[in-house]
Design an enzyme around this catalytic site. Structure first.
Site, PDB file in Angstrom:
ATOM      1  N   GLU A 238       0.837  -1.202   0.000  1.00  8.04           N
ATOM      2  CA  GLU A 238       0.000   0.000   0.000  1.00  8.04           C
ATOM      3  C   GLU A 238       0.874   1.257   0.000  1.00  8.04           C
ATOM      4  O   GLU A 238       1.857   1.344   0.737  1.00  8.04           O
ATOM      5  CB  GLU A 238      -0.883  -0.016   1.250  1.00  8.04           C
ATOM      6  CG  GLU A 238      -1.767   1.201   1.435  1.00  8.04           C
ATOM      7  CD  GLU A 238      -2.489   1.174   2.765  1.00  8.04           C
ATOM      8  OE1 GLU A 238      -3.432   1.986   2.939  1.00  8.04           O
ATOM      9  OE2 GLU A 238      -2.131   0.363   3.646  1.00  8.04           O
ATOM     10  N   LYS A 293      -9.935   2.315  -3.204  1.00  6.34           N
ATOM     11  CA  LYS A 293     -10.391   1.656  -1.984  1.00  6.34           C
ATOM     12  C   LYS A 293     -11.895   1.844  -1.805  1.00  6.34           C
ATOM     13  O   LYS A 293     -12.431   2.928  -2.049  1.00  6.34           O
ATOM     14  CB  LYS A 293      -9.632   2.233  -0.789  1.00  6.34           C
ATOM     15  CG  LYS A 293      -9.683   1.365   0.462  1.00  6.34           C
ATOM     16  CD  LYS A 293      -8.711   1.874   1.520  1.00  6.34           C
ATOM     17  CE  LYS A 293      -8.669   0.942   2.720  1.00  6.34           C
ATOM     18  NZ  LYS A 293      -7.729   1.409   3.756  1.00  6.34           N
ATOM     19  N   CYS A 345      -5.389  -3.027   2.651  1.00  5.02           N
ATOM     20  CA  CYS A 345      -5.263  -3.009   4.110  1.00  5.02           C
ATOM     21  C   CYS A 345      -6.565  -3.412   4.805  1.00  5.02           C
ATOM     22  O   CYS A 345      -6.967  -4.564   4.759  1.00  5.02           O
ATOM     23  CB  CYS A 345      -4.780  -1.633   4.566  1.00  5.02           C
ATOM     24  SG  CYS A 345      -4.159  -1.627   6.263  1.00  5.02           S
TER      25      CYS A 345
END
Length: 410
Positions: A238, A293, A345
């Site tokens: 990330e 995301k 994540c």
């Protein structure tokens, strides 16, 4: 004499609460030190549920407070990088108080059957959208299943154990049905040679402009290493590139050219007219696909409160910065004929990212754990990914900055 008895009584109340919190947290710290003994975790898990069912209300609140701290003390570490160090003790205590309040609600009605149902109900409660407090995780490395049904059966078993002698024998029946008798699901891995880059960039230097070129060079070295050793895919963590990658034409062109020889997955920031995104970039044969995301971290990437409060918090603590923007649905990447679901994540520990997997059982998850190191955060993340990999019969390829890369199977 009365005063002595009162002091001893209070000590007993506190000790019961503290012991319960320790039992509820043991599996995390054992796993952190690579101690994963199924029998031990099974016994500790059952003991913690038994304690939740039997300890006094005050002990229950104390147990919740220390459990919140034992599980989530590390969250406050991220405030160091916002120059808000003074908030660390307040944030840590806040997490203790939140779990303490949830445990208080367990005994809101003083009836044993209500407490049993309330403990089960906790598995559905996600304060402010934060879903990392999962009591089912107690049994992730045990002989018991981690499904909702199995957890309900375990509570039922321990409930019978708290009853009169004639009911205690019934405790074994639901417990037998809660055991995980099935063999782990075997999923055929993709016929790809995947290189998961090993990066360890500290958060305090990651976004310093003076370090940008060195970080980019290190990333390119990892890509070149993967090419030289015949890998099909290289995965970087990330925000491996600490910049708006889609706005950097030179770097985009460079990575597109590299992608003739190897598929590249990397994290970076991107932006459009709606705002800024935490993104994953997939470079393949000179083409690029960007996955933004979907599930943002509560109070990290978005403030899950009404807009007026969100704006106020951002103004006071984040210099007026706005929440990240997010995509409406997960993105899949096709890599040499195999479909991989993208997860960044926190997303890899949510149900949303695993919905409608369709043709794929493969997840590429990228994380930056530098925010919270050193701590138990990577351990809780790993245990949660085990939970979801098992729940959705998926393989997770987890590439991380500042902690261990993992391939997690059901």
């Amino acid at each position: 004499m009365f005063l002595v008895k009162r002091v001893n009584f209070n000590k007993t109340i506190i000790i019961k609460g503290l012991i319960t919190a320790i039992l509820l947290s043991c599996f995390i710290y054992l796993s952190h030190f690579s101690i994963e003994i199924k029998l031990l975790n099974s016994i500790l898990g059952l003991a913690s549920i038994f304690m939740l069912l039997t300890i006094p209300r005050v002990s229950l609140v104390i147990a919740g407070f220390f459990t919140g701290i034992f599980w989530f003390y590390w969250i406050a570490f991220s405030f160091i990088y916002y120059e808000l160090i003074y908030l660390i003790p307040f944030v840590t205590i806040a997490f203790g108080l939140i779990i303490a309040f949830l445990f208080f609600l367990i005994d809101f009605i003083k009836r044993p059957i209500f407490r049993a149902f309330a403990i089960f109900a906790l598995t559905y409660i996600e304060p402010f959208g934060f879903n990392w407090f999962k009591l089912e995780l107690l049994f992730i490395d045990s002989y018991f299943d981690t499904s909702k049904l199995s957890f309900a059966l375990i509570i039922m078993s321990m409930f019978f154990l708290t009853r009169k002698l004639k009911y205690k024998a019934l405790a074994i029946i639901p417990l037998l049905f809660a055991i995980n008798y099935s063999e782990p699901v075997k999923i055929e891995e993709p016929n790809l040679k995947i290189y998961m880059a090993k990066l360890s960039t500290s958060q305090n230097i990651k976004w310093n402009q003076r370090n940008k070129l060195n970080i980019i060079d290190r990333n390119i070295d990892e890509i070149n290493y993967a090419i030289d050793n015949g890998y099909d895919l290289v995965v970087l963590p990330e925000t491996a590139f600490p910049l708006l990658l889609d706005k950097n034409e030179f770097l985009m062109d460079f990575l597109k050219k590299k992608s003739i020889k190897i598929d590249i997955i990397t994290g970076a920031m991107s932006s459009d007219e709606k705002g800024y995104y935490n993104s994953t970039f997939h470079f393949s044969n000179k083409k690029v696909k960007i996955a933004n995301k979907v599930v943002l971290v509560p109070f990290g990437e978005e403030i899950p409160l009404p807009k007026i409060l969100t704006d106020l918090i951002n103004k006071i603590f984040y210099d007026g910065a706005q929440d990240y923007s997010k995509a409406s649905k997960p993105t899949d990447f096709n890599i040499k004929g195999y479909n991989f679901r993208n997860a960044i994540c926190y997303e890899a520990t949510t149900d949303e990212i695993f919905q409608n997997l369709n043709e794929t059982k493969y997840i590429i998850a990228i994380s930056n754990n530098a925010w919270f190191m050193p701590s138990i955060e990577p351990t809780i993340q790993k245990l949660l990914m085990k939970y979801y990999a098992k729940k959705y019969n998926s393989i997770i390829y987890h590439t991380v900055n500042k902690s261990e890369n993992l391939i997690i199977k059901p």
